[in-house]
Each structure stands twice: as structure tokens, then as C-alpha cells.
Design a protein around this motif. Structure first.
Motif, mmCIF file in Angstrom:
data_model
loop_
_atom_site.group_PDB
_atom_site.id
_atom_site.type_symbol
_atom_site.label_atom_id
_atom_site.label_comp_id
_atom_site.label_asym_id
_atom_site.label_seq_id
_atom_site.Cartn_x
_atom_site.Cartn_y
_atom_site.Cartn_z
ATOM 1 N N PHE A 45 5.712 4.557 7.541
ATOM 2 C CA PHE A 45 4.330 3.283 7.380
ATOM 3 C C PHE A 45 4.940 2.564 5.336
ATOM 4 N N ALA A 46 5.740 1.818 5.711
ATOM 5 C CA ALA A 46 6.093 1.367 4.243
ATOM 6 C C ALA A 46 5.632 -0.600 3.651
ATOM 7 N N ILE A 47 5.601 -0.417 2.582
ATOM 8 C CA ILE A 47 5.394 -2.126 2.166
ATOM 9 C C ILE A 47 6.156 -2.733 1.645
ATOM 10 N N GLY A 48 7.050 -3.650 1.946
ATOM 11 C CA GLY A 48 8.395 -3.916 2.352
ATOM 12 C C GLY A 48 8.377 -5.318 0.845
ATOM 13 N N ASN A 49 9.208 -5.244 0.351
ATOM 14 C CA ASN A 49 9.765 -6.792 -0.406
ATOM 15 C C ASN A 49 8.437 -6.946 -2.391
ATOM 16 N N VAL A 50 8.506 -5.558 -2.746
ATOM 17 C CA VAL A 50 7.826 -5.348 -3.635
ATOM 18 C C VAL A 50 8.588 -5.530 -4.468
ATOM 19 N N THR A 51 7.919 -6.450 -5.903
ATOM 20 C CA THR A 51 8.897 -6.574 -6.993
ATOM 21 C C THR A 51 8.190 -5.688 -8.317
ATOM 22 N N GLY A 52 8.922 -5.806 -9.276
ATOM 23 C CA GLY A 52 8.466 -4.872 -10.150
ATOM 24 C C GLY A 52 8.505 -3.061 -10.383
ATOM 25 N N LEU A 53 8.572 -2.553 -9.047
ATOM 26 C CA LEU A 53 9.045 -1.087 -8.911
ATOM 27 C C LEU A 53 10.009 -0.992 -9.764
ATOM 28 N N ASP A 54 10.752 -2.210 -10.293
ATOM 29 C CA ASP A 54 11.536 -0.644 -11.601
ATOM 30 C C ASP A 54 11.712 -0.737 -12.869
ATOM 31 N N ARG A 55 10.434 -1.010 -13.620
ATOM 32 C CA ARG A 55 9.285 -0.479 -14.598
ATOM 33 C C ARG A 55 8.017 0.055 -13.894
ATOM 34 N N PRO A 56 6.938 0.592 -15.147
ATOM 35 C CA PRO A 56 6.269 1.178 -14.332
ATOM 36 C C PRO A 56 4.968 0.607 -14.411
ATOM 37 N N PHE A 57 3.979 1.058 -12.980
ATOM 38 C CA PHE A 57 2.875 0.242 -12.106
ATOM 39 C C PHE A 57 2.580 1.621 -11.948
ATOM 40 N N THR A 58 0.809 0.619 -11.357
ATOM 41 C CA THR A 58 -0.078 1.684 -11.319
ATOM 42 C C THR A 58 -0.257 2.271 -9.903
ATOM 43 N N LEU A 59 -0.412 3.119 -9.289
ATOM 44 C CA LEU A 59 -1.022 3.065 -8.165
ATOM 45 C C LEU A 59 -1.965 3.316 -7.461
ATOM 46 N N LEU B 287 -7.852 7.113 6.860
ATOM 47 C CA LEU B 287 -7.638 5.402 6.574
ATOM 48 C C LEU B 287 -6.744 6.028 5.007
ATOM 49 N N VAL B 288 -6.068 5.098 5.082
ATOM 50 C CA VAL B 288 -5.156 5.014 3.646
ATOM 51 C C VAL B 288 -5.740 3.538 3.322
ATOM 52 N N ASP B 289 -6.205 3.603 2.116
ATOM 53 C CA ASP B 289 -5.737 2.233 1.547
ATOM 54 C C ASP B 289 -5.133 2.265 0.201
ATOM 55 N N THR B 290 -4.121 2.211 0.150
ATOM 56 C CA THR B 290 -2.918 1.497 -0.765
ATOM 57 C C THR B 290 -2.425 0.083 -1.389
ATOM 58 N N CYS B 291 -2.206 0.700 -3.208
ATOM 59 C CA CYS B 291 -2.827 -0.899 -3.725
ATOM 60 C C CYS B 291 -1.665 -0.384 -5.114
ATOM 61 N N ILE B 292 -0.761 -1.389 -5.324
ATOM 62 C CA ILE B 292 0.234 -1.365 -5.863
ATOM 63 C C ILE B 292 0.566 -2.381 -7.398
ATOM 64 N N ASP B 293 -0.339 -1.643 -8.056
ATOM 65 C CA ASP B 293 -0.209 -2.934 -8.996
ATOM 66 C C ASP B 293 -1.073 -4.322 -9.123
ATOM 67 N N GLY B 294 -1.828 -3.472 -8.462
ATOM 68 C CA GLY B 294 -3.532 -4.594 -8.497
ATOM 69 C C GLY B 294 -2.759 -6.336 -7.629
ATOM 70 N N ARG B 295 -1.097 -5.920 -6.708
ATOM 71 C CA ARG B 295 -0.411 -6.661 -6.668
ATOM 72 C C ARG B 295 -0.773 -6.379 -5.062
ATOM 73 N N ARG B 296 0.187 -5.325 -4.833
ATOM 74 C CA ARG B 296 0.370 -5.146 -2.907
ATOM 75 C C ARG B 296 -1.084 -4.615 -1.932
#
Length: 69
Positions: free
Chosen positions: A2-16, A24-33
Motif C-alpha cells: 500500500f502506498a500514497i503516491g505523488n506526495v511532495t515535500g518528502l525531501d525535507r523534514p516532515f511529521t508522520l 485499521l491503519v490511519d497514516t497522515c503525512i505532515d497534515g497533508r496526505r
């Protein structure tokens, strides 16, 4: 598988944020995706693995805690 495609900003620090409950798995990348999925039979190992595919990664300030309430 399973993957989240086309996420920008992964080349700098972010919150996961990852919440696991039952299957159940609920994943949030930097409050954006967000990715929410069910993983029947796959979350019962009691272990957490973090990895990166196709790049370098450094994990910092990892906090694991039980759900409240």
C-alpha cells in the motif's frame, strides 16, 4: 503493498502520524496526505518497522504510545 503516491515535500523534514487499532491503519503525512486502510491479520506482530524505498531516510523523535480512551 500500500502506498500514497505523488506526495511532495518528502525531501525535507516532515511529521508522520500513524494510528494502529485492531486491523485499521490511519497514516497522515505532515497534515497533508492521508491513507486509511484495513490490514486483517497483519498487525498482530507487536513490532513496528520503519523504512524507506528508493532513498535515504533518518528517523528522529520517534514516539510510540497507546491510544487513550
Amino acid at each position: 503493498d500500500f502506498a500514497i503516491g505523488n506526495v511532495t515535500g518528502l525531501d525535507r523534514p516532515f511529521t508522520l502520524d500513524v494510528i494502529l487499532r485492531d486491523d485499521l491503519v490511519d497514516t497522515c503525512i505532515d497534515g497533508r496526505r492521508t491513507l486509511i486502510t484495513r490490514r486483517p491479520g497483519r498487525l498482530a506482530t507487536g513490532r513496528l518497522f520503519l523504512f524507506a524505498r528508493g532513498g535515504a531516510v533518518r528517523f528522529e523523535a520517534v514516539v510510540v504510545r497507546p491510544l487513550q480512551g
